[in-house]
Design an enzyme around this catalytic site. Structure first.
Site, PDB file in Angstrom:
ATOM      1  N   TYR A  47       0.818  -1.215   0.000  1.00  0.00           N
ATOM      2  CA  TYR A  47       0.000   0.000   0.000  1.00  0.00           C
ATOM      3  C   TYR A  47       0.855   1.270   0.000  1.00  0.00           C
ATOM      4  O   TYR A  47       0.348   2.351  -0.285  1.00  0.00           O
ATOM      5  CB  TYR A  47      -0.921   0.074   1.234  1.00  0.00           C
ATOM      6  CG  TYR A  47      -1.917  -1.034   1.391  1.00  0.00           C
ATOM      7  CD1 TYR A  47      -2.160  -1.953   0.378  1.00  0.00           C
ATOM      8  CD2 TYR A  47      -2.632  -1.169   2.583  1.00  0.00           C
ATOM      9  CE1 TYR A  47      -3.072  -2.984   0.551  1.00  0.00           C
ATOM     10  CE2 TYR A  47      -3.561  -2.185   2.748  1.00  0.00           C
ATOM     11  CZ  TYR A  47      -3.759  -3.097   1.741  1.00  0.00           C
ATOM     12  OH  TYR A  47      -4.671  -4.114   1.917  1.00  0.00           O
ATOM     13  N   HIS A 105       0.286 -11.467   2.367  1.00  0.00           N
ATOM     14  CA  HIS A 105      -0.787 -10.709   1.702  1.00  0.00           C
ATOM     15  C   HIS A 105      -1.588 -11.566   0.722  1.00  0.00           C
ATOM     16  O   HIS A 105      -2.814 -11.529   0.703  1.00  0.00           O
ATOM     17  CB  HIS A 105      -0.163  -9.517   0.964  1.00  0.00           C
ATOM     18  CG  HIS A 105      -1.118  -8.408   0.705  1.00  0.00           C
ATOM     19  ND1 HIS A 105      -0.725  -7.102   0.613  1.00  0.00           N
ATOM     20  CD2 HIS A 105      -2.464  -8.391   0.510  1.00  0.00           C
ATOM     21  CE1 HIS A 105      -1.785  -6.340   0.370  1.00  0.00           C
ATOM     22  NE2 HIS A 105      -2.845  -7.109   0.308  1.00  0.00           N
TER      23      HIS A 105
HETATM   24  N1  LIG Z   1      -5.848  -8.257   2.156  1.00  0.00           N
HETATM   25  C1  LIG Z   1      -6.214  -7.789   0.987  1.00  0.00           C
HETATM   26  O1  LIG Z   1      -5.889  -8.343  -0.074  1.00  0.00           O
HETATM   27  C2  LIG Z   1      -7.043  -6.533   0.925  1.00  0.00           C
HETATM   28  C3  LIG Z   1      -7.714  -6.191  -0.264  1.00  0.00           C
HETATM   29  C4  LIG Z   1      -8.491  -5.024  -0.269  1.00  0.00           C
HETATM   30  C5  LIG Z   1      -8.588  -4.253   0.872  1.00  0.00           C
HETATM   31  N2  LIG Z   1      -7.911  -4.600   1.999  1.00  0.00           N
HETATM   32  C6  LIG Z   1      -7.988  -3.762   3.214  1.00  0.00           C
HETATM   33  O2  LIG Z   1      -9.333  -3.496   3.487  1.00  0.00           O
HETATM   34  C7  LIG Z   1      -9.539  -2.088   3.596  1.00  0.00           C
HETATM   35  C8  LIG Z   1     -10.930  -1.745   3.145  1.00  0.00           C
HETATM   36  O3  LIG Z   1     -11.138  -2.143   1.807  1.00  0.00           O
HETATM   37  P1  LIG Z   1     -11.542  -1.121   0.668  1.00  0.00           P
HETATM   38  O4  LIG Z   1     -11.105   0.239   1.039  1.00  0.00           O
HETATM   39  O5  LIG Z   1     -11.054  -1.659  -0.608  1.00  0.00           O
HETATM   40  O6  LIG Z   1     -13.133  -1.234   0.612  1.00  0.00           O
HETATM   41  P2  LIG Z   1     -14.343  -0.756   1.552  1.00  0.00           P
HETATM   42  O7  LIG Z   1     -13.901  -0.393   2.919  1.00  0.00           O
HETATM   43  O8  LIG Z   1     -15.405  -1.774   1.361  1.00  0.00           O
HETATM   44  O9  LIG Z   1     -14.844   0.552   0.804  1.00  0.00           O
HETATM   45  C9  LIG Z   1     -14.120   1.733   0.731  1.00  0.00           C
HETATM   46  C10 LIG Z   1     -14.793   2.593  -0.327  1.00  0.00           C
HETATM   47  O10 LIG Z   1     -16.111   2.872   0.078  1.00  0.00           O
HETATM   48  C11 LIG Z   1     -16.264   4.262   0.340  1.00  0.00           C
HETATM   49  N3  LIG Z   1     -16.888   4.344   1.670  1.00  0.00           N
HETATM   50  C12 LIG Z   1     -16.301   4.252   2.889  1.00  0.00           C
HETATM   51  N4  LIG Z   1     -17.209   4.362   3.870  1.00  0.00           N
HETATM   52  C13 LIG Z   1     -18.401   4.514   3.251  1.00  0.00           C
HETATM   53  C14 LIG Z   1     -19.712   4.674   3.718  1.00  0.00           C
HETATM   54  N5  LIG Z   1     -19.984   4.679   5.031  1.00  0.00           N
HETATM   55  N6  LIG Z   1     -20.704   4.812   2.815  1.00  0.00           N
HETATM   56  C15 LIG Z   1     -20.445   4.800   1.489  1.00  0.00           C
HETATM   57  N7  LIG Z   1     -19.214   4.657   0.974  1.00  0.00           N
HETATM   58  C16 LIG Z   1     -18.204   4.514   1.852  1.00  0.00           C
HETATM   59  C17 LIG Z   1     -14.887   4.869   0.294  1.00  0.00           C
HETATM   60  O11 LIG Z   1     -14.903   6.140  -0.343  1.00  0.00           O
HETATM   61  P3  LIG Z   1     -14.383   7.463   0.445  1.00  0.00           P
HETATM   62  O12 LIG Z   1     -12.944   7.233   0.772  1.00  0.00           O
HETATM   63  O13 LIG Z   1     -14.601   8.547  -0.555  1.00  0.00           O
HETATM   64  O14 LIG Z   1     -15.242   7.586   1.658  1.00  0.00           O
HETATM   65  C18 LIG Z   1     -14.106   3.886  -0.575  1.00  0.00           C
HETATM   66  O15 LIG Z   1     -14.288   4.201  -1.943  1.00  0.00           O
HETATM   67  C19 LIG Z   1      -8.412  -1.489   2.744  1.00  0.00           C
HETATM   68  O16 LIG Z   1      -8.139  -0.143   3.072  1.00  0.00           O
HETATM   69  C20 LIG Z   1      -7.278  -2.420   3.102  1.00  0.00           C
HETATM   70  O17 LIG Z   1      -6.713  -2.032   4.346  1.00  0.00           O
HETATM   71  C21 LIG Z   1      -7.173  -5.745   2.047  1.00  0.00           C
END
Ligand SMILES: NC(=O)c1ccc[n+]([C@@H]2O[C@H](COP(=O)([O-])OP(=O)(O)OC[C@H]3O[C@@H](n4cnc5c(N)ncnc54)[C@H](OP(=O)(O)O)[C@@H]3O)[C@@H](O)[C@H]2O)c1
Length: 274
Positions: A47, A105
């Site tokens: 990241y 990861h």
């Molecule tokens: N281990 C892995 O392979 C892996 C893969 C993917 C992700 N991750 C981890 O999981 C975390 C979360 O995943 P993610 O960021 O991909 O997806 P997520 O948390 O499901 O969604 C984040 C997205 O949704 C929006 N959002 C956030 N809160 C919201 C709400 N209350 N209502 C509507 N929209 C909202 C955000 O936009 P805004 O920023 O504009 O609010 C962003 O575009 C990552 O940051 C990472 O740490 C791990």
């Protein structure tokens, strides 16, 4: 003022995903998360946010042991002799002496590096005391079983995988839970797409909550930890307070019907999902 934190063992049930939180703005968002009450920061070598996480942690004035810090070893660091030095580098970049959780990861793409090569090094990370816990991410049932055999008495702390109402991953979750391995749901909001869901919206009305918050409450009530992410403070707050929602059995059963096996993160080189 910081809100109450709920824990799954020693890891808070809800952490802050920090993918994309780069630079000064990114650091400020992580600091805002800590101020709101998040006590688990989820970063990864890939990241490029480890530095921002460390800087935010120091700026927060919180003690090191008040915040659970997770990082993940990138695919390029899975080869022989690479995992441990990469974790030491992560420690330097974050600016801490010890991690709370180090995850692999992704399993090596197309199995190019045999699993024992990097899982044995994960055991070394644990033996050297570089992290309090070790675990995996994007592992299937078969890979979990193989990793457990190699790790012996070093427990897999969590399997971090994609889970949200549209991809409930129940077979894998049940398997992990039966082995005492926690599951951390990433992309718990299906990257924001659940926010408009009609069923979740309707259920939310009874709780004075939105569909986004119902999605998070659902996952936590399934017994999962979760790590939603947002760049916006108001959404970080909305997500965090979803911990206060308790859904009824009927509501849980209704959300269970939304599962459509919709996997958002599905690289061609990824594992054979369950
Ligand atoms: N281990 C892995 O392979 C892996 C893969 C993917 C992700 N991750 C981890 O999981 C975390 C979360 O995943 P993610 O960021 O991909 O997806 P997520 O948390 O499901 O969604 C984040 C997205 O949704 C929006 N959002 C956030 N809160 C919201 C709400 N209350 N209502 C509507 N929209 C909202 C955000 O936009 P805004 O920023 O504009 O609010 C962003 O575009 C990552 O940051 C990472 O740490 C791990």
């Amino acid at each position: 003022m910081a809100r109450q934190v709920r824990y799954a063992s020693d890891m808070p049930i809800m952490g802050l995903g920090t993918y994309g939180r780069r630079g000064r703005e990114g650091q400020a968002a992580i600091e805002a998360g800590l101020e709101i009450g998040y006590r688990h920061l989820d970063t990864a070598q890939d990241y490029l946010t480890e530095e921002e996480n460390g800087a935010a942690l120091r700026a927060s004035g919180l003690q090191r042991d008040e915040v659970f810090v997770t990082t993940k070893v990138r695919t390029g660091n899975l080869g022989p002799g690479k995992v441990v030095p990469s974790v030491r580098e992560s420690l330097d970049t974050i600016g801490i002496d010890k991690l709370d959780l180090v995850l692999i990861h992704w399993p090596s793409p197309n199995g190019e590096i045999p699993l024992p090569v990097y899982v044995e090094q994960l055991a070394e990370v644990s033996a050297l005391g570089l992290s309090r816990h070790v675990g995996v991410s994007n592992f299937t049932i078969a890979l979990i079983d193989e990793a457990r055999d190699i790790l012996g008495d070093v427990p897999i702390y969590t399997n971090q995988v994609e889970v949200h109402p549209y991809l409930q991953n129940r077979k894998l979750v049940a398997h992990c839970h039966s082995l005492g391995i926690s599951v951390t749901a990433y992309q718990p909001l299906a990257h924001g797409s659940v926010a408009e869901d009609a069923v979740l919206t309707e259920i939310g009305r009874a709780h004075g909550a939105g569909a986004d918050q119902v999605s998070l409450a659902f996952l936590m009530q399934m017994g999962l930890s979760t790590i939603p992410s947002s760049a916006r403070k108001e959404r970080m707050v909305r997500n965090f307070v979803a911990q206060e929602i308790t859904l009824t059995d009927t509501e849980m059963a209704r959300i269970a019907t939304l599962d459509r096996g919709w996997r958002r993160i599905d690289p061609a080189w990824g594992p054979d999902w369950d």
